[in-house]
Scaffold this active site. Structure first.
Site, PDB file in Angstrom:
ATOM      1  N   ARG A  52       0.907  49.599  36.297  1.00  0.00           N
ATOM      2  CA  ARG A  52       1.556  49.670  35.187  1.00  0.00           C
ATOM      3  C   ARG A  52       2.299  48.254  35.235  1.00  0.00           C
ATOM      4  O   ARG A  52       2.468  47.561  34.176  1.00  0.00           O
ATOM      5  CB  ARG A  52       2.307  50.877  34.556  1.00  0.00           C
ATOM      6  N   TYR A 104       1.747  41.036   8.272  1.00  0.00           N
ATOM      7  CA  TYR A 104       0.655  41.970   8.760  1.00  0.00           C
ATOM      8  C   TYR A 104       1.157  43.435   8.287  1.00  0.00           C
ATOM      9  O   TYR A 104       2.308  44.118   8.721  1.00  0.00           O
ATOM     10  CB  TYR A 104       0.434  41.750  10.092  1.00  0.00           C
ATOM     11  N   ASP A 176       4.779  35.277  14.905  1.00  0.00           N
ATOM     12  CA  ASP A 176       3.568  36.065  14.880  1.00  0.00           C
ATOM     13  C   ASP A 176       2.446  34.894  14.740  1.00  0.00           C
ATOM     14  O   ASP A 176       2.426  34.379  13.587  1.00  0.00           O
ATOM     15  CB  ASP A 176       3.381  37.126  14.008  1.00  0.00           C
ATOM     16  N   LYS A 201      -7.627  39.130  18.027  1.00  0.00           N
ATOM     17  CA  LYS A 201      -8.187  38.026  17.247  1.00  0.00           C
ATOM     18  C   LYS A 201      -8.847  36.896  18.029  1.00  0.00           C
ATOM     19  O   LYS A 201      -9.787  37.067  18.836  1.00  0.00           O
ATOM     20  CB  LYS A 201      -6.963  37.704  16.061  1.00  0.00           C
TER      21      LYS A 201
HETATM   22  C1  LIG Z   1      -3.970  42.152  14.055  1.00  0.00           C
HETATM   23  C2  LIG Z   1      -2.657  41.787  13.902  1.00  0.00           C
HETATM   24  C3  LIG Z   1      -1.596  42.218  14.314  1.00  0.00           C
HETATM   25  C4  LIG Z   1      -1.783  43.502  15.250  1.00  0.00           C
HETATM   26  O1  LIG Z   1      -2.366  43.379  16.326  1.00  0.00           O
HETATM   27  P1  LIG Z   1      -3.351  44.607  16.992  1.00  0.00           P
HETATM   28  O2  LIG Z   1      -3.739  43.802  18.365  1.00  0.00           O
HETATM   29  O3  LIG Z   1      -4.443  44.851  16.040  1.00  0.00           O
HETATM   30  O4  LIG Z   1      -2.415  45.503  17.501  1.00  0.00           O
HETATM   31  C5  LIG Z   1      -0.503  41.687  14.181  1.00  0.00           C
HETATM   32  N1  LIG Z   1      -0.235  40.579  13.462  1.00  0.00           N
HETATM   33  C6  LIG Z   1      -1.297  39.897  12.779  1.00  0.00           C
HETATM   34  C7  LIG Z   1      -1.042  38.837  12.088  1.00  0.00           C
HETATM   35  C8  LIG Z   1      -2.633  40.499  12.930  1.00  0.00           C
HETATM   36  O5  LIG Z   1      -3.725  39.835  12.518  1.00  0.00           O
END
Ligand SMILES: *Cc1c(COP(=O)(O)O)cnc(C)c1O
Length: 384
Positions: A52, A104, A176, A201
């Site tokens: 972990r 988001y 982000d 992504k």
């Molecule tokens: C998908 C996404 C998230 C969350 O990420 P996960 O991997 O789905 O938990 C946060 N911010 C943005 C802009 C996203 O597109």
């Protein structure tokens, strides 16, 4: 150890953090599928005690992502939300956060439904003009959380201007960076303290992994976040780490094609008679195009449109594609179409989402890296 700091982006993507396996010479970091590590005597181990806390496959990945953001540290999480959660856990009851009004959906849901009940206050502010932030700052304000480009209306927030305000008021600035990826935008270099990625992504890039990451330079913030990371346990497994290492090796090539195809799709849709409105930061009439040009190397593969027609018409179009798949998520090699109001942003109340443009006739495209002719042909037939 190779000195990767002098390498260009594409070379870092392939080599940073990657060393041949010392026991076999394997060029790819093995998937260390283990929960624990044998110690010679109590506390006498090779830096790995329990998985972990640390796993060599994950370490190789974290070094790679850190290099791509020119960051001193990277921590990988079992999801992007796990990474957001760790940053929010830096806060204490009574603390206040200023963030965007076009977040988001999952981040909005976590802030309002999970952390507000713990006594943390969130202000959702229009950040297109960063001066709007100052009215909300008081002695309890600790964190400025921004997303740029925003999801799904592709607003551009001036990271450098935000960092000036954050520094002056002693706030942590977290960005982000999911939509841009480190290929297009590097918030630490613009004054941010923490970068968050949904690795799911563009970084993973193949729609086969859920993962998150934080990148940062501050020793003290790293110490706190690494503690939360290990204590709360949202750490990714070695198989997923391996898949992302593999995905990252083509990040620069994929991003170039995402940007090329994104531009072609945006230009095609802009003059299409079925399109009421289009959101893509590369257009000179995009409200913050100049800032996008300043802080991004290119404009990415995300394009959103408002369809001329009602919800039924929009649904009909969304279900009509042959190459684009109707699905949540983004940033993979395959093109996706998404209906934010009922899919990715369903957790945001209707009035709130419509105020920022997430209307029932909005569609969001994650333009993939297929041949552009096939993508344009698919848009043409689905819209007709
Ligand atoms: C998908 C996404 C998230 C969350 O990420 P996960 O991997 O789905 O938990 C946060 N911010 C943005 C802009 C996203 O597109």
């Amino acid at each position: 150890m190779k000195d990767v700091t002098k390498f260009k982006f594409g070379t870092k993507a392939i080599h940073a953090g990657q060393e041949p396996d010392p026991t076999t010479g394997a060029i790819m970091t093995p998937i260390f599928q283990t929960s624990t590590y044998v110690q010679k005597s109590p506390g006498n181990h090779k830096g790995y005690a329990y998985a972990r806390g640390k796993n060599p496959t994950r370490t190789a990945l974290e070094k790679n992502i850190a290099a791509l953001e020119d960051a001193k540290y990277c921590l990988c999480f079992s999801s992007g939300m796990g990474a957001v959660d760790a940053v929010a856990k830096l806060l204490r009851p009574g603390d206040e956060v200023i963030t965007g009004n076009d977040l988001y959906g999952g981040t909005y849901r976590m802030f309002t439904k999970v952390f507000e009940p713990f006594g943390i206050k969130f202000h959702f502010v229009d950040l297109k003009n960063p001066e709007n932030i100052t009215a909300y700052i008081n002695k309890n304000t600790k964190l400025l959380w921004i997303e740029t480009p925003t999801n799904p209306t592709m607003q551009i927030i001036d990271i450098e201007a935000c960092s000036v305000i954050a520094k002056k008021n002693n706030l942590i600035l977290a960005v982000d960076n999911t939509f841009a990826s480190p290929f297009l935008q590097n918030p630490l270099a613009l004054g941010a303290d923490i970068i968050m990625h949904s690795v799911t992504k563009y970084l993973g890039g193949h729609s086969d992994v859920i993962m998150g990451a934080l990148c940062l330079n501050s020793d003290s913030l790293y110490e706190q976040l690494a503690f939360i990371h290990n204590s709360c346990g949202a750490t990714p497994g070695p198989m997923d780490s391996f898949l992302v290492i593999r995905g990252l090796k083509t990040l620069h090539i994929r991003m170039e094609r995402h940007c090329y195809n994104g531009r072609k799709v945006a230009e095609y849709l802009k003059s299409h008679p079925k399109i009421e409105k289009i959101y893509w930061p590369g257009f000179i009439d995009h409200p913050n195009h100049e800032i996008a040009k300043k802080q991004m190397h290119d404009f990415g593969g995300m394009v959103s449109v408002v369809i001329k027609g009602d919800k039924e018409e929009t649904f009909r179009i969304a279900s009509n594609f042959q190459v684009f798949s109707l699905a949540e998520s983004l940033g993979g090699v395959e093109s996706l179409v998404n209906h934010p109001a009922t899919m990715t942003h369903a957790s945001i109340p209707k009035e709130e989402r419509e105020r920022v443009g997430v209307v029932d006739s909005l569609l969001r495209f994650s333009v993939g890296i297929e041949h552009i002719d096939d993508l344009l042909e698919d848009l043409k037939q689905a819209l007709s």
